[in-house]
Design an enzyme around this catalytic site. Structure first.
Site, PDB file in Angstrom:
ATOM      1  N   ASP A   1      -2.896   2.605  -5.933  1.00 44.43           N
ATOM      2  CA  ASP A   1      -1.805   2.626  -4.957  1.00 44.43           C
ATOM      3  C   ASP A   1      -1.732   1.373  -4.095  1.00 44.43           C
ATOM      4  O   ASP A   1      -1.139   1.391  -3.030  1.00 44.43           O
ATOM      5  CB  ASP A   1      -1.952   3.863  -4.061  1.00 44.43           C
ATOM      6  N   GLU A   2      -2.343   0.298  -4.538  1.00 43.04           N
ATOM      7  CA  GLU A   2      -2.417  -0.884  -3.698  1.00 43.04           C
ATOM      8  C   GLU A   2      -2.373  -2.132  -4.559  1.00 43.04           C
ATOM      9  O   GLU A   2      -3.022  -2.169  -5.611  1.00 43.04           O
ATOM     10  CB  GLU A   2      -3.797  -0.893  -3.033  1.00 43.04           C
TER      11      GLU A   2
ATOM     12  N   ASP B   1       0.864  -1.167   0.000  1.00 42.85           N
ATOM     13  CA  ASP B   1       0.000   0.000   0.000  1.00 42.85           C
ATOM     14  C   ASP B   1       0.907   1.225   0.000  1.00 42.85           C
ATOM     15  O   ASP B   1       1.737   1.394   0.887  1.00 42.85           O
ATOM     16  CB  ASP B   1      -0.875  -0.035   1.271  1.00 42.85           C
TER      17      ASP B   1
END
Lengths: 368, 396
Positions: free
Chosen positions: B102-103, B8
């Protein structure tokens, strides 16, 4: 067509030709079995256009000669469940087959016999006769090494070569190569190099069962015909030139490892449980008297096996695909095997100890 | 046991803004619209200290942190950076499941380098991301996806939490039940009503009781609470692949240009395969014509490879199969069915030739690494083409 015959014989005949039925075909008639009664014989024919099978059997009483085709699956299912008795079969011009046995009576919708494809006739240029067990051995020890990748059609077949004295059967999927040779005489006119679809050979193997009877092979330019007693199988041949396999058979290998076949087979089979979770890779490390087999999987865990061996030459470290070893160790029947090796990225040569006419070349996996 | 990473990026949008405008460093940054109805899409850690969090109404956020710098989001910029970050992830494992920009989950079971622990690999990944993008990320390492995700949340920013195999239940036990995926507000309320506050409390319950209360979801809840999670990492694309594509400045009809471009792309893909120690078992060709109609054609390779020649030959054969060609806007080639080179089955027939080719490729890679990509070039690619290679997408 009208005749009587034994239910048992009829059922057996139907079963032996059932494997050439095309189940998913755009031509419905290819899912049919062709029945033709003539003289004192009944002929059953099936084909999926790649292979064709015929079986003849004696009929009891022939009232009327003729032919019809009916769906094989239906006929098979009906006949299989009839009591053992005399069958009476009769077809009419409306393409109906009536089948009577005792108090059972079935009428099955068929198609006209004329619409059934005619099986090619094979010229008798080259005829080889082999005892059943010899042909079985040729097929069993090579066929498994053929490729299943349809994009390389030639490799989906096995090479049958004959120079008038020696019959060679060879198969390769480019990762391994199996070659078996047997001395055979016969009606020889020219060198034979036929590529037979592995699938056809598998059917021949099935038809052979454990029979000791001789089998005749008629080899033409485009077809091959196997005659096994009452049953005949004709297969198209794969067009093209088989790869020059001789040149990949390694010579002068320095390291020779002898092991008990069964022990090695079982060790590989167990280690494969771990190996198959990843890429099926088994790493061999040899010391003078011990061979260590290791497989590793991040997910499953590790396998470690040791078996006693006799080693000539330097210690060996090499990785193989477990399946490629299992396949060959399963069909060899000698008590010991000999594995000849060069470097870690060079092919290995495996033979049964005391079976000089068979060889198996296997390419290793990357060792990193 | 499986090893799964959940990665993350730390306060991603806000971190990108700070990266582009270093003056923002150390200041509370809120990304989101300015209208009264807007909500916070991201907040820097400085802003979070004031109690600001994402999904909070902007008005409320500004009441909590009046000095915050509010920036309206620039999605295309975040997408670009995200592509770069994901490209780094791909060098660690080809099996990645992005959850958002973003993960992502990474299936690492088969991809941990020999002699490196999962923790070491995770640290190396964090360092690589920081070095190549200037951004930080937090990593959770566990045997299943849900535990890995919870682990990555725990020590943000720059966190690394490794849950040892077998330790999942103990790791989860002290955490509040709300941390579990699948426990929403309603479920949480019912459970707290029974005095169940931690995941450990939930893990100790009878399956029958949960089944009676939540139906089929009951046993799932129990598995989750006990850290049992076998759900696989699902890559976005069916096959793991590595590809390059090019959009031409003007649509191309010249066959030579298409083939030369394809060769250059195949070269690129092959080099990238070698860099990652992977081999491809298949090739996919992608064509987009002037009318934006996209066609893809795929074929399996007889032997897995990391060399440009067989990739190009297969791509060209696929191109031949696409005739007649309309003016082409985009051409791309992907290597599919990837496996590790270390697991490659060698071939009996062209072993010698392949070994030579690989040696040559390794030498060229070496020269390019030392003297730049253009230091050596295929003769065919030397003639300057007026074509513009504007888009290079490693995720084609």
């Amino acid at each position: 067509m009208k005749f009587t015959c034994s239910k048992r014989l009829f059922h057996e005949a139907l079963q032996s030709v059932s494997r050439a039925i095309a189940t998913r075909s755009t031509l419905p008639i290819l899912s049919h079995v062709y029945l033709e009664a003539r003289g004192d014989q009944l002929k059953l024919v099936t084909t999926d256009l790649e292979i064709g099978m015929t079986c003849t059997l004696p009929v009891g009483e022939l009232d009327e000669a003729g032919a019809i085709t009916v769906p094989e699956r239906i006929l098979q299912d009906v006949v299989a469940n009839l009591p053992d008795a005399e069958l009476e079969l009769e077809s009419n011009e409306r393409n109906l087959l009536t089948l009577k046995a005792g108090t059972s009576q079935y009428t099955i919708h068929g198609l006209p016999a004329e619409e059934f494809p005619v099986l090619p006739s094979v010229p008798q240029d080259a005829v080889i006769s082999l005892p059943g067990p010899v042909l079985r051995d040729l097929i069993r020890k090579t066929q498994f090494a053929a490729s299943t990748d349809e994009s390389r059609l030639i490799l989906t077949g096995c090479l049958l070569a004959w120079d008038g004295q020696l019959v060679t059967m060879a198969a390769t999927d480019t990762h391994r190569l199996a070659v078996k040779r047997v001395p055979v005489g016969g009606q020889f006119t020219k060198d034979v190099a036929a590529i037979i679809p592995a699938r056809a050979l598998q059917e021949v193997l099935r038809l052979l069962g454990s029979s000791e009877d001789p089998v005749s092979l008629y080899i033409g330019d485009n077809q091959i015909l196997f005659v096994l007693g009452r049953v005949q199988l004709v297969s198209r041949l794969i067009e093209g030139t088989f790869p020059a396999y001789d040149r990949v058979i390694p010579q002068d290998l320095q390291k020779r490892l002898k092991a008990n076949r069964q022990e090695l087979y079982e060790a590989v089979r167990r280690a494969a449980v771990v190996a198959r979770a990843e890429s099926n890779k088994i790493v061999f490390h040899s010391a003078e008297t011990t061979l260590t087999l290791e497989a590793r999987s991040g997910e499953v865990g590790d396998a470690h096996e040791e078996i006693p061996i006799a080693l000539e030459g330097d210690p060996v470290e090499i990785a193989f695909n477990a399946a490629y070893l299992q396949d060959v160790l399963a069909v060899l029947d000698t008590e010991a095997i000999e594995l000849n090796l060069g470097g870690p990225l060079s092919p290995g040569l495996l033979r049964g100890d005391g079976e000089p006419d068979y060889l198996y070349v296997v390419m290793p996996m990357q060792m990193l | 046991m499986r090893t799964i990473f959940h990665i993350d990026m730390d306060a991603f949008y806000a971190a990108v803004e700070t990266l582009d405008n270093p003056a923002l460093a150390g200041k509370p940054v809120i990304v989101g619209g300015r209208s009264p109805r807007s909500v916070v899409s991201a907040a820097s850690y400085e802003a979070r200290r004031y109690g600001v969090h994402s999904a909070m109404p902007m008005a409320q956020a500004l009441r909590l942190c009046p000095e915050a710098v509010v920036i309206s989001g620039r999605m295309s910029r975040y997408q670009d950076i995200s592509n770069r970050v994901m490209a780094i992830f791909v060098t660690f494992s080809p099996t990645i499941e992005p959850l958002s920009l973003d993960e992502a989950y990474l299936e690492m079971t088969r991809w941990l380098p020999p002699g490196e622990t999962a923790e070491e690999t995770a640290r190396r990944l964090q360092a690589t991301v920081r070095c190549e993008t200037g951004l930080t990320c937090s990593v959770g390492v566990a045997s299943g996806k849900s535990v890995a995700k919870i682990a990555s949340e725990l020590k943000k920013p720059c966190g690394l939490v490794v849950v040892p195999p077998g330790g999942e239940a103990a790791f989860l036990a002290p955490l509040p039940i709300g941390a579990l995926r699948g426990v929403g507000a309603v479920t949480e309320k019912r459970l707290t009503g029974w005095g169940i506050r931690t995941i450990g409390d939930l893990a100790g319950m009878e399956e029958a009781v949960l089944r009676a209360a939540f139906g089929r979801a009951g046993p799932d809840l129990l598995c989750m609470a006990r850290g049992i999670d076998t759900s696989p990492v699902m890559p976005e694309h069916d096959a793991q692949s590595l590809g390059r594509e090019t959009t031409f400045a003007t649509d191309v009809t010249d066959r030579d240009v298409l083939e030369a471009t394809l060769l250059a792309l195949a070269d690129d893909v092959a080099r990238s395969l070698r860099r990652h120690g992977m081999v491809a078992g298949g090739v996919t060709l992608k064509l987009r014509d002037g009318a934006f109609v996209t066609r893809t054609r795929a074929r399996q390779l007889p032997d897995p490879t990391d060399l440009a020649t067989p990739l190009y030959a297969t791509g060209k054969a696929l191109l031949d199969g696409c005739a007649p060609l309309k003016p082409t806007r985009l051409i791309g080639i992907s290597a599919t069915h990837l496996t590790r080179d270390a697991e490659r089955q060698l071939s009996l027939f062209d072993a010698g030739a392949t070994a030579k080719q690989r040696k040559l490729a390794a030498t060229l890679d070496d020269i390019r690494a030392r003297f730049g990509t253009d230091a050596v070039q295929r003769a065919r690619l030397i003639r300057p083409k007026a074509q513009d290679r504007s888009a290079d997408d490693p995720f084609a």
